[in-house]
Scaffold this active site. Structure first.
Site, PDB file in Angstrom:
ATOM      1  N   HIS A 114       0.828  -1.215   0.000  1.00 26.54           N
ATOM      2  CA  HIS A 114       0.000   0.000   0.000  1.00 26.54           C
ATOM      3  C   HIS A 114       0.859   1.261   0.000  1.00 26.54           C
ATOM      4  O   HIS A 114       1.990   1.260   0.476  1.00 26.54           O
ATOM      5  CB  HIS A 114      -1.028  -0.003   1.150  1.00 26.54           C
TER       6      HIS A 114
ATOM      7  N   GLU B 238      -4.990   0.330  -0.282  1.00 20.05           N
ATOM      8  CA  GLU B 238      -4.730  -1.087  -0.062  1.00 20.05           C
ATOM      9  C   GLU B 238      -4.905  -1.872  -1.369  1.00 20.05           C
ATOM     10  O   GLU B 238      -5.541  -1.380  -2.310  1.00 20.05           O
ATOM     11  CB  GLU B 238      -5.719  -1.618   0.991  1.00 20.05           C
TER      12      GLU B 238
HETATM   13  P1  PGA Z   1       6.168   2.119   8.046  1.00 19.65           P
HETATM   14  O1  PGA Z   1       4.799   2.158   7.258  1.00 19.65           O
HETATM   15  O2  PGA Z   1       6.962   3.256   7.524  1.00 19.65           O
HETATM   16  O3  PGA Z   1       5.783   2.298   9.472  1.00 19.65           O
HETATM   17  O4  PGA Z   1       6.785   0.792   7.738  1.00 19.65           O
HETATM   18  C1  PGA Z   1       4.829   2.369   5.901  1.00 19.65           C
HETATM   19  C2  PGA Z   1       3.435   2.360   5.348  1.00 19.65           C
HETATM   20  O5  PGA Z   1       2.585   1.631   5.869  1.00 19.65           O
HETATM   21  O6  PGA Z   1       3.198   3.084   4.391  1.00 19.65           O
END
Ligand code: PGA
Length: 241
Positions: free
Chosen positions: A138, A143
């Protein structure tokens, strides 16, 4: 697509922060599309340090954040409004009236999403969009799905997203099930897109998203078609490409 190899998280954060600093120096009234999560945290630290050194001035920027949990009040520590203020806005000279985050407390999805799209359009779109990537591919909270959704919309979060984000909450049940997210159109129309990826946990999705087919089942894969997309990753995140 431009790939920048960083040694580790700190190096990745510095490289990405340098690009943002250059953007704001060249165009002080830039519209910055900003992201939350673990990946960009280090970038905000770098930008705050640069601001404190007098190396960058955020007084004319407009910020437009990617997403927010639906139903989440701003003052809740888990809200993305709170995250952005805690990590960045409270420490630099960005003007409060130029800060934009979807309003999670507006439970009328249609109204809130339309408001956000109008706002993005009224600002003339985004100059530089910063992104992380989810384990499921995503971007923002776009999503995996059968089609790309163009406008800002309300999404049901994937189980893997809820699982990944539970680290910020006391218990998994507290993670909201829905969120508002900017759509693919505003992201793809951004003049520049910069994504940061770190850690071995992201190695598979990096390979799928940027070395596999472009498909709405891996939303980030659409960035292969963006004319100015820069992917900055550390050695672990790039270990499978
Ligand atoms: P994260 O999340 O940087 O905490 O890994 C990334 C995202 O879900 O876009």
């Amino acid at each position: 697509m431009r790939i920048i190899r960083a040694k580790d998280y700190a190096d990745m954060s510095r490289k990405a922060a340098n690009i943002i600093r250059a953007q704001v120096t060249m165009k002080p009234d830039s519209v910055l599309g900003l992201a939350t999560g673990g990946s960009p945290e280090g970038i905000y630290k770098e930008l705050v340090a640069a601001y404190n050194n007098g190396d960058v001035d955020f007084s004319e920027i407009t910020s437009i954040n990617l997403d927010e949990y639906k139903g989440m009040p701003r003052e809740n520590e888990q809200s993305y409004w709170y995250f952005m203020h805690d990590h960045f806005f409270n420490h630099v000279n960005v003007r409060p009236q130029k800060i934009n985050v979807p309003d999670g407390t507006n439970l009328n999805s249609e109204e809130e999403c339309a408001r956000y799209d109008q706002l993005i359009e009224a600002k003339g779109g985004i100059d530089l969009q910063l992104l992380g990537i989810g384990f499921d591919g995503h971007i923002g909270f776009n999503e995996p799905a059968d089609t790309f959704t163009l406008g800002t919309h309300c999404v049901d979060l994937e189980e893997s997203t809820i699982e990944a984000n539970k680290r910020y909450f006391e218990k998994k049940e507290d993670v909201p099930r829905q969120a508002y997210t900017m759509g693919i159109k505003a992201i793809m129309q951004a003049k520049k897109v910069v994504m940061v990826v770190s850690g071995s946990g992201k190695a598979d999705i990096v390979r799928q998203a940027f070395f596999g087919p472009v498909t709405p089942q891996v939303p980030a894969s659409i960035l292969q078609m963006h004319p100015d997309f820069t992917l900055i990753g550390d050695e672990e995140a790039f270990s499978k490409i």
